[in-house]
Design an enzyme around this catalytic site. Structure first.
Site, PDB file in Angstrom:
ATOM      1  N   CYS A  74       8.841 -38.729 -29.975  1.00 30.72           N
ATOM      2  CA  CYS A  74       8.789 -37.326 -30.395  1.00 30.72           C
ATOM      3  C   CYS A  74       8.929 -36.336 -29.251  1.00 30.72           C
ATOM      4  O   CYS A  74       8.945 -35.128 -29.484  1.00 30.72           O
ATOM      5  CB  CYS A  74       7.484 -37.061 -31.140  1.00 30.72           C
ATOM      6  N   MET A  78      15.930 -35.617 -30.659  1.00 28.42           N
ATOM      7  CA  MET A  78      16.296 -36.385 -31.841  1.00 28.42           C
ATOM      8  C   MET A  78      15.044 -36.788 -32.619  1.00 28.42           C
ATOM      9  O   MET A  78      14.990 -36.675 -33.845  1.00 28.42           O
ATOM     10  CB  MET A  78      17.091 -37.632 -31.426  1.00 28.42           C
ATOM     11  N   THR A 166      18.363 -45.940 -32.425  1.00 24.75           N
ATOM     12  CA  THR A 166      18.704 -45.955 -31.004  1.00 24.75           C
ATOM     13  C   THR A 166      19.890 -46.881 -30.766  1.00 24.75           C
ATOM     14  O   THR A 166      19.926 -47.994 -31.282  1.00 24.75           O
ATOM     15  CB  THR A 166      17.501 -46.439 -30.168  1.00 24.75           C
ATOM     16  N   PRO A 189      24.241 -47.918 -35.615  1.00 23.28           N
ATOM     17  CA  PRO A 189      24.556 -47.055 -34.476  1.00 23.28           C
ATOM     18  C   PRO A 189      24.821 -45.621 -34.896  1.00 23.28           C
ATOM     19  O   PRO A 189      24.925 -44.733 -34.059  1.00 23.28           O
ATOM     20  CB  PRO A 189      25.823 -47.703 -33.897  1.00 23.28           C
ATOM     21  N   MET A 191      23.681 -42.683 -37.945  1.00 18.08           N
ATOM     22  CA  MET A 191      22.833 -42.313 -39.072  1.00 18.08           C
ATOM     23  C   MET A 191      23.403 -41.152 -39.887  1.00 18.08           C
ATOM     24  O   MET A 191      22.875 -40.832 -40.945  1.00 18.08           O
ATOM     25  CB  MET A 191      21.427 -41.930 -38.576  1.00 18.08           C
ATOM     26  N   HIS A 224      29.320 -36.076 -25.543  1.00 16.37           N
ATOM     27  CA  HIS A 224      27.933 -35.909 -25.968  1.00 16.37           C
ATOM     28  C   HIS A 224      27.185 -35.115 -24.904  1.00 16.37           C
ATOM     29  O   HIS A 224      27.683 -34.902 -23.795  1.00 16.37           O
ATOM     30  CB  HIS A 224      27.239 -37.267 -26.139  1.00 16.37           C
ATOM     31  N   LYS A 228      22.786 -38.227 -22.887  1.00 15.19           N
ATOM     32  CA  LYS A 228      23.157 -39.495 -23.538  1.00 15.19           C
ATOM     33  C   LYS A 228      23.740 -40.420 -22.481  1.00 15.19           C
ATOM     34  O   LYS A 228      24.789 -40.155 -21.902  1.00 15.19           O
ATOM     35  CB  LYS A 228      24.152 -39.270 -24.673  1.00 15.19           C
TER      36      LYS A 228
END
Length: 341
Positions: A74, A78, A166, A189, A191, A224, A228
């Site tokens: 958290c 993301m 992840t 990979p 969502m 990205h 990342k």
């Protein structure tokens, strides 16, 4: 299902036929008058087998509200987006989250909820404590690539179902760990709902028309946020489809764009989404250069992934309740079942 219904006696006398008719169209009820109080109200004990789609949807919603999820981690944007999506969906967010050692002991406020961050050394103790309170817990993991396998092994050891959003890690080891443990999991990979549909279409094309692009060259640009660290799992999946279609391509040739200036000036990434975007372009060119194809999907923000992760958690909960034989799923499974809100 049982209810206690209290209505004015005079209303019941006037509308008895209407009420009975209305109920019988939607269910098969049994009701009994159990008391009459001094205010001339009549109480009924009603038990019914409910088969109305609208009633069933409310029952599904009630189930969703009761579902506890633990979101790791958290401290990241993301993870916070997943918490907010979970709150919006009415899920119970467990006020604990795994993070890196330097964040251990911190409290992060997300969607008005305080969440305590725990470091790697406390993971087993914390998870055991959470499981004591929430037996139907589902974990949603959006941590970092090098934590994927260790986290999955911990979840499997504890017997906790999870959604792994992840990317990275040793994927073969990940699947073997989950399969050996017999744990329910959604591993994907990607969502994002609509991107998943695009991937499904690519898989269908690759399966039905192998070699259709033989001899074509492929150029891949993947942009990205600078944080990342790994190659996009989505890019790898799309490239795999192109390889089945006959294109020769090495992952080392992916153009990873992480420089904000280049992202804004060359790719047109909105400045406000520099720290949260996914722009992918796949360009195909025929051997003689006379024919070209371009596939592109650009995502700004994280809500598309967060909502998909919550859909996956709800999907997984239903599979667990139904004791489904299959244990390991991906987002295409979720999409095929129509489990997208």
């Amino acid at each position: 299902m049982a209810f206690i219904l209290e209505v004015p006696a005079n209303l019941l006398l006037r509308q008895n036929n209407l009420v009975s008719s209305s109920i019988s169209r939607r269910s098969s009820p049994h009701y009994t008058c159990v008391s009459r109080n001094q205010s001339n109200f009549t109480r009924f004990s009603i038990s019914a087998t409910l088969n109305s789609p609208s009633i069933q949807s409310h029952m599904d919603l009630a189930h969703a509200v009761a579902l506890p999820i633990m979101v790791n981690s958290c401290m990241g944007k993301m993870g916070q987006a997943v918490v907010e999506a979970g709150i919006s969906a009415g899920l119970h967010i467990v006020p604990a989250s795994f993070g890196i050692e330097k964040d251990a002991g911190k409290t992060v406020k997300v969607g008005g909820k305080d969440i305590q961050v725990h470091g790697p050394s406390d993971r087993e103790t914390v998870l055991a404590s959470v499981l004591e309170e929430h037996r139907n817990l589902i974990i949603v993991d959006f941590t970092v690539p090098n934590a994927v396998n260790d986290n999955a092994e911990l979840y499997c050891k504890a017997g906790v179902p999870f959604v792994m959003g992840t990317t990275g890690g040793d994927r073969d080891r990940l699947y073997k760990t989950v399969e050996d443990a017999g744990i329910y999991a959604v591993i994907s990979p990607q969502m994002g709902k609509q991107v998943v549909a695009f991937l499904a279409a690519m898989e269908i094309m690759a399966g039905q028309f192998p070699g259709a692009f033989s001899g074509y060259t492929l150029e891949v640009l993947e942009s990205h946020q600078a944080t990342k660290l790994d190659i996009s799992g989505t890019a790898k999946a799309v490239i795999s489809c192109f390889q089945k279609l006959g294109v020769s391509f090495d992952l080392d040739h992916i153009q990873l764009i992480r420089d904000p200036k280049q992202q804004i000036e060359t790719l047109g990434v909105p400045e406000e989404h520099i720290n949260g975007h996914a722009f992918h372009t796949y360009r195909l060119k025929s051997p003689d250069g006379t024919v070209s194809f371009e596939f592109q999907h650009n995502v700004c923000g994280r809500s598309i992934y967060a909502e998909g992760a919550i859909d996956a958690a709800l999907f997984l909960s239903k599979k667990i309740q139904s004791k489904a034989d299959k244990k390991i799923y991906d987002m295409i499974d979720v999409l095929r079942e129509g489990s997208m809100r």
